[in-house]
Motif scaffolding. Structure first.
Motif, PDB file in Angstrom:
ATOM      1  N   LEU A   1      79.933  25.420  -9.556  1.00 14.84           N
ATOM      2  CA  LEU A   1      78.403  25.647  -9.568  1.00 14.84           C
ATOM      3  C   LEU A   1      77.625  25.755  -8.223  1.00 14.84           C
ATOM      4  O   LEU A   1      76.414  26.691  -9.050  1.00 14.84           O
ATOM      5  N   GLY A   2      78.430  25.130  -7.546  1.00 21.76           N
ATOM      6  CA  GLY A   2      77.713  25.391  -6.659  1.00 21.76           C
ATOM      7  C   GLY A   2      76.751  26.373  -6.070  1.00 21.76           C
ATOM      8  O   GLY A   2      76.436  26.772  -4.514  1.00 21.76           O
ATOM      9  N   GLY A   3      77.789  27.057  -6.849  1.00 20.39           N
ATOM     10  CA  GLY A   3      77.506  28.583  -5.587  1.00 20.39           C
ATOM     11  C   GLY A   3      76.168  29.745  -6.408  1.00 20.39           C
ATOM     12  O   GLY A   3      76.153  31.003  -5.895  1.00 20.39           O
ATOM     13  N   VAL A   4      75.821  28.986  -7.527  1.00 21.05           N
ATOM     14  CA  VAL A   4      75.238  30.067  -8.408  1.00 21.05           C
ATOM     15  C   VAL A   4      73.369  29.746  -7.916  1.00 21.05           C
ATOM     16  O   VAL A   4      73.471  29.357  -6.971  1.00 21.05           O
ATOM     17  N   PRO A   5      73.116  31.105  -7.620  1.00 14.94           N
ATOM     18  CA  PRO A   5      71.822  31.571  -6.242  1.00 14.94           C
ATOM     19  C   PRO A   5      71.189  31.099  -6.801  1.00 14.94           C
ATOM     20  O   PRO A   5      70.543  30.024  -7.876  1.00 14.94           O
ATOM     21  N   ASP A   6      69.795  30.103  -5.855  1.00 16.48           N
ATOM     22  CA  ASP A   6      68.967  30.336  -6.166  1.00 16.48           C
ATOM     23  C   ASP A   6      67.936  30.945  -7.518  1.00 16.48           C
ATOM     24  O   ASP A   6      68.442  32.048  -6.884  1.00 16.48           O
ATOM     25  N   ALA A   7      66.496  30.163  -7.469  1.00 15.46           N
ATOM     26  CA  ALA A   7      66.005  30.162  -8.386  1.00 15.46           C
ATOM     27  C   ALA A   7      65.514  31.595  -8.215  1.00 15.46           C
ATOM     28  O   ALA A   7      64.345  30.890  -6.434  1.00 15.46           O
ATOM     29  N   GLY A   8      64.516  32.141  -8.550  1.00 14.72           N
ATOM     30  CA  GLY A   8      63.754  33.539  -7.679  1.00 14.72           C
ATOM     31  C   GLY A   8      64.240  34.924  -8.211  1.00 14.72           C
ATOM     32  O   GLY A   8      65.161  34.643  -8.554  1.00 14.72           O
ATOM     33  N   PRO A   9      63.117  35.936  -7.769  1.00 13.28           N
ATOM     34  CA  PRO A   9      63.560  37.531  -7.658  1.00 13.28           C
ATOM     35  C   PRO A   9      64.327  38.177  -6.900  1.00 13.28           C
ATOM     36  O   PRO A   9      64.757  36.756  -5.624  1.00 13.28           O
TER      37      PRO A   9
END
Length: 553
Positions: A322-330
């Motif tokens: 789950l650490g590879g989930v992209p950060d929040a943002g467009p």
């Protein structure tokens, strides 16, 4: 007395037949028990090894055995329930896709062995009794399923208690469903059309009402071609999902490493966590595939992770995957570029369908029409979408309550997106490749015809120069035959010149003799001249080569 004596062999034969049938059914039942026991035993050994390797195990082997039973039931699709510290049960509904291979593979082997036993018991001669030793495949598969479910029931009773326990209702549904689906797929693959006998009577009547055109499309080689094309497209989609998952882990390597060190400070714990990540890697690959297709996935209630953007999500468990989930943002151009991946899958589907639509030149199969090619491509896209929907539904689930109640992709959005992408690319691509293949095939046929015509044109002067006696010579000896023909023609012309000169000299000699001798001696001189001519011809024949004797003659 004689009547009882006559009936003795018949009753003995009937008893042997019943014993053989009972033995086959018992062997199938034992095969199901063995398949379940091997799967459960393999997971038990793995869990016990991890428990032994742990430097400070917090419980005895009983908890490890409970965990092995829970994992085995979860591999069939069943849900688990985890009791939290506050006493509130939290569901764990994510199915580890890598563990699914274990029971499916074992069931497939057991079913194949049972069906082979049924095939061995069939009568070989037309006059043999068909019911003597043969057992119906449905009976053998039913016995195998009964043996498998007996072990599953025992494992469910054992795993219902504990901090991490199996949810009974989901296990009672998914374990038989997984077993039945595996046995049905194996029977259909091995028995082909006789596998339809396994269906109920209502299903057979429903299949009989299907139109002939649709039945031909779904039951022949075209359906198999659609399945192969769907397999290529599905492999491309899952491969792209693996690449996206690994890319996300590499881009967030610092966060992944921190989660691993925080979750497991010792080496044994880190090995356990890495093994858990390896087991869940196929799930992450399906999530990455859903990301590449567009719908994305969720990591908590109300959150969305997709190429167009990532919304805010709750605090995630410290699992390295789950650490590879992209950060929040467009999203940006880099995330939008993932649209190329489903296009590659559609191109592979189109290539496979186009190859099947244009059979090889040496076969008797006719090329498909453009409508049949488009239908097969659409059917392959539908198969790919159904497979992706099933995988998406199995890969996701709940990791708790509240915000953690939804994890993973939406099964129907993922399946619909996979169907749309592969159909939008595969159908026109298959039609275009079909036209191109037909065009190149016609050009190749024209080139072959021109080469044959040129070869025939070059061969005509050689046939004209060849003597009549050498018309049946082999093509490899054309040069030798032509040389022999020229030699024979030269020898024949020389012999003709010599014969003419001999005739002229003989005529002159005979005229002089007639003038110098009496009329009665003219006949004797002519006979001598003819004898001399015959001797000259015999000498010329002897001087000619042996291979040109026919030509000189």
């Amino acid at each position: 007395m004689s009547q009882f004596t006559d009936r003795g062999p018949a009753l003995s034969s009937h008893g042997r037949t019943a014993a053989q049938r009972s033995s086959a059914i018992g062997a199938a039942f034992l095969g199901g028990v063995t398949a379940a026991g091997l799967g459960l035993g393999a997971l038990t050994v793995a869990v016990l090894l991890l428990w032994v390797a742990s430097p400070a195990p917090d419980s005895g082997p009983s908890r490890a055995l409970h965990l092995a039973a829970d994992l085995w039931l979860s591999a069939h699709g069943g849900d688990l329930v985890r009791t939290t510290r506050s006493g509130i049960p939290a569901p764990v509904g994510i199915t580890p896709l890598l563990l699914v291979v274990v029971p499916v593979r074992l069931l497939h082997r057991a079913a194949r062995h049972a069906l082979a036993t049924a095939a061995d018991g069939r009568p070989e001669a037309p006059g043999d009794d068909p019911g003597a030793t043969a057992v119906a495949p449905r009976t053998l598969l039913g016995a195998l399923l009964a043996g498998y479910l007996c072990i599953a029931a025992g494992a469910l009773l054992y795993a219902c208690a504990g901090e991490l326990s199996a949810e009974p209702l989901s296990a009672l549904f998914f374990v038989p469903a997984t077993a039945v689906a595996t046995l049905a797929a194996t029977a259909w693959r091995l028995l082909r059309h006789p596998g339809a006998d396994l269906l109920p009577a209502r299903a057979l009547r429903a299949c009989a009402r299907v139109p002939d055109g649709l039945r031909t499309l779904l039951g022949g080689s075209r359906c198999a071609a659609a399945g192969r094309a769907a397999a290529f497209a599905l492999a491309a989609l899952l491969g792209s999902g693996v690449l996206l998952t690994l890319l996300g882990l590499v881009l967030h390597a610092d966060r992944v490493g921190a989660d691993l060190l925080h979750l497991a400070p010792d080496w044994a714990g880190r090995a356990t966590v890495l093994l858990l990540c390896l087991v869940l890697l196929p799930n992450a690959a399906v999530w990455g595939t859903a990301y590449g297709l567009g719908p994305g996935f969720t990591v908590g209630a109300g959150s969305t992770v997709g190429p167009l953007g990532t919304s805010a999500h709750p605090v995630l468990p410290q699992l390295p995957l789950l650490g590879g989930v992209p950060d929040a943002g467009p999203g940006g151009p880099l995330t939008w570029a993932v649209a190329v991946l489903p296009l590659i899958a559609g191109a592979l589907l189109a290539r496979s369908v186009a190859r099947a639509a244009q059979p090889p030149p040496g076969t008797d199969d006719a090329p498909w029409s453009w409508w049949a090619t488009a239908c097969v491509a659409a059917l392959g896209a539908g198969f790919c979408g159904v497979a992706m929907a099933v995988l998406a539904g199995l890969s996701g689930g709940a990791l708790g309550t509240g915000a953690l109640a939804a994890f993973g992709p939406s099964w129907w959005r993922t399946g619909l997106a996979a169907t749309a992408w592969t159909a939008a690319t595969g159908i026109p691509g298959a039609l275009a490749l079909r036209v191109w293949r037909r065009h190149t095939g016609r050009r190749a046929d024209r080139a072959d015809g021109a080469e044959r015509a040129d070869g025939a044109g070059r061969g005509e002067p050689e046939a004209a120069e060849r003597p009549e006696g050498a018309t049946g010579a082999k093509p490899a000896a054309r040069l030798t035959g032509w040389t022999h023909g020229k030699t024979a023609a030269t020898v024949k012309s020389a012999a003709a010149v010599k014969a003419a000169m001999a005739v002229q000299s003989a005529g002159a000699t005979s005229a002089g003799e007639r003038a110098a001798t009496p009329a009665g001696t003219s006949r004797a001189g002519a006979s001598k001249a003819e004898a001399s001519d015959d001797e000259d011809r015999s000498a010329e024949k002897a001087d000619a080569p042996a291979g040109t004797g026919g030509a000189v003659a």
